[in-house]
Scaffold this motif. Structure first.
Motif, PDB file in Angstrom:
ATOM      1  N   ALA A  78       0.845  -1.196   0.000  1.00  0.00           N
ATOM      2  CA  ALA A  78       0.000   0.000   0.000  1.00  0.00           C
ATOM      3  C   ALA A  78       0.877   1.241   0.000  1.00  0.00           C
ATOM      4  O   ALA A  78       1.542   1.540   0.987  1.00  0.00           O
ATOM      5  CB  ALA A  78      -0.914   0.002   1.229  1.00  0.00           C
ATOM      6  N   GLY A  79       0.902   1.927  -1.120  1.00  0.00           N
ATOM      7  CA  GLY A  79       1.672   3.162  -1.231  1.00  0.00           C
ATOM      8  C   GLY A  79       3.143   2.988  -0.927  1.00  0.00           C
ATOM      9  O   GLY A  79       3.784   3.894  -0.393  1.00  0.00           O
ATOM     10  N   GLY A  92       6.999   2.972  -1.111  1.00  0.00           N
ATOM     11  CA  GLY A  92       8.027   3.747  -1.793  1.00  0.00           C
ATOM     12  C   GLY A  92       9.378   3.463  -1.184  1.00  0.00           C
ATOM     13  O   GLY A  92       9.482   3.062  -0.020  1.00  0.00           O
ATOM     14  N   SER A 137       7.926   4.427  -6.075  1.00  0.00           N
ATOM     15  CA  SER A 137       7.102   5.532  -5.593  1.00  0.00           C
ATOM     16  C   SER A 137       5.623   5.168  -5.654  1.00  0.00           C
ATOM     17  O   SER A 137       5.109   4.810  -6.724  1.00  0.00           O
ATOM     18  CB  SER A 137       7.361   6.788  -6.430  1.00  0.00           C
ATOM     19  N   GLY A 138       4.952   5.245  -4.496  1.00  0.00           N
ATOM     20  CA  GLY A 138       3.503   5.051  -4.443  1.00  0.00           C
ATOM     21  C   GLY A 138       3.019   3.753  -5.051  1.00  0.00           C
ATOM     22  O   GLY A 138       1.977   3.706  -5.709  1.00  0.00           O
ATOM     23  N   SER A 164       1.292   0.272  -5.181  1.00  0.00           N
ATOM     24  CA  SER A 164       0.266  -0.509  -4.492  1.00  0.00           C
ATOM     25  C   SER A 164      -0.074  -1.743  -5.313  1.00  0.00           C
ATOM     26  O   SER A 164      -0.204  -1.663  -6.544  1.00  0.00           O
ATOM     27  CB  SER A 164      -0.996   0.325  -4.263  1.00  0.00           C
ATOM     28  N   THR A 198       8.288   4.630   2.582  1.00  0.00           N
ATOM     29  CA  THR A 198       6.891   5.017   2.832  1.00  0.00           C
ATOM     30  C   THR A 198       6.005   3.821   2.546  1.00  0.00           C
ATOM     31  O   THR A 198       6.380   2.900   1.818  1.00  0.00           O
ATOM     32  CB  THR A 198       6.464   6.181   1.916  1.00  0.00           C
ATOM     33  N   GLY A 199       4.809   3.834   3.104  1.00  0.00           N
ATOM     34  CA  GLY A 199       3.829   2.805   2.816  1.00  0.00           C
ATOM     35  C   GLY A 199       3.986   1.543   3.638  1.00  0.00           C
ATOM     36  O   GLY A 199       4.778   1.486   4.586  1.00  0.00           O
ATOM     37  N   ARG A 257       7.421   3.612 -10.935  1.00  0.00           N
ATOM     38  CA  ARG A 257       5.962   3.723 -10.852  1.00  0.00           C
ATOM     39  C   ARG A 257       5.301   2.666 -11.727  1.00  0.00           C
ATOM     40  O   ARG A 257       5.781   2.352 -12.809  1.00  0.00           O
ATOM     41  CB  ARG A 257       5.484   5.108 -11.292  1.00  0.00           C
TER      42      ARG A 257
END
Length: 228
Positions: free
Chosen positions: A5-6, A8, A22-23, A25, A59-60, A218
């Motif tokens: 989930a998200g 990064g 990056s981001g 999911s 992140t995430g 991405r």
């Protein structure tokens, strides 16, 4: 089975930062075969590293079989990985001084998932399943590339992992051995094994249940693969 989930990942060094992912999911069902593809530097290996607990997301979140991998303390990551994840590498990564059966036993010895008296028998059974029982007592240097890769798959399956990760597993094999390995992986998936594979190989992409394409960290495409 898998939920990113998200997610990064950013690396910093020499006064600069590099965003590898990056981001991102993704959800993967139990028993699904997902192929991750893209050019070099697109973030494919970063996805595998996050799923296998070899790296942490900047992140995430990363969840595998109900475990919040991103939240595991460092001291617990290796133990979790040894029990829950099997990894197959392009260049086999077998221990050259160990025989095939000893290479397959090694994850069992390290994780302690199986009683010591059962490990050799389990390793031999895995080599039998992969159609190379005659290689059990040979060193990797005495085997062909296809045989070594089958030993590597047996080693990855040693602790009955919930998740099998494969990083370009056909990239160092000739066409015949690559096709034989893909047939084997198809059988494992048909038996319920969850598989996430990084690949450039069109033959692999055609066999997957779903493909995910990355560009510059991405996801740019995700699609189901129609079979037959």
């Amino acid at each position: 089975m898998i939920r990113l989930a998200g997610a990064g990942k950013t690396y910093a060094g020499n006064g600069a930062t590099c965003t590898a992912l990056s981001g991102f999911s993704l959800q993967v069902a139990r028993g699904e075969f997902v192929a991750v593809t893209g050019q070099s530097g697109s973030g494919k290996s970063t996805v595998l590293n996050l799923l296998g607990g070899l790296d942490r997301p900047s992140t995430g979140e990363v969840w595998v079989d109900g475990q919040a991998v991103h939240a595991l303390p460092e001291r617990d990551l290796a133990r979790w990985r040894g029990r829950a994840v099997g990894i197959v590498f392009q260049f086999f990564q077998l221990m050259p001084s160990l025989t095939a059966v000893e290479n397959v036993m090694l994850p069992m010895d390290l994780a302690g998932c199986w009683p010591a008296r059962e490990r050799r028998g389990r390793a031999l059974a895995l080599l039998e399943r992969l159609d190379i029982p005659e290689q059990a007592d040979r060193l990797p240097g005495a085997m062909s590339g296809g045989q070594q890769q089958r030993v590597a798959v047996a080693r990855a399956l040693a602790n009955a992992p919930a998740l099998l990760l494969a990083d370009e597993p056909t990239g160092n094999l000739d066409t015949r051995n690559a096709a034989a390995l893909l047939d084997l992986l198809d059988e494992l998936v048909a038996d319920g094994q969850t598989l996430v594979m990084v690949t450039h190989d069109p033959a692999v992409l055609r066999r997957a249940h779903r493909t995910v394409t990355l560009v510059d960290g991405r996801m740019v495409d995700e699609r189901e693969v129609r079979h037959g």
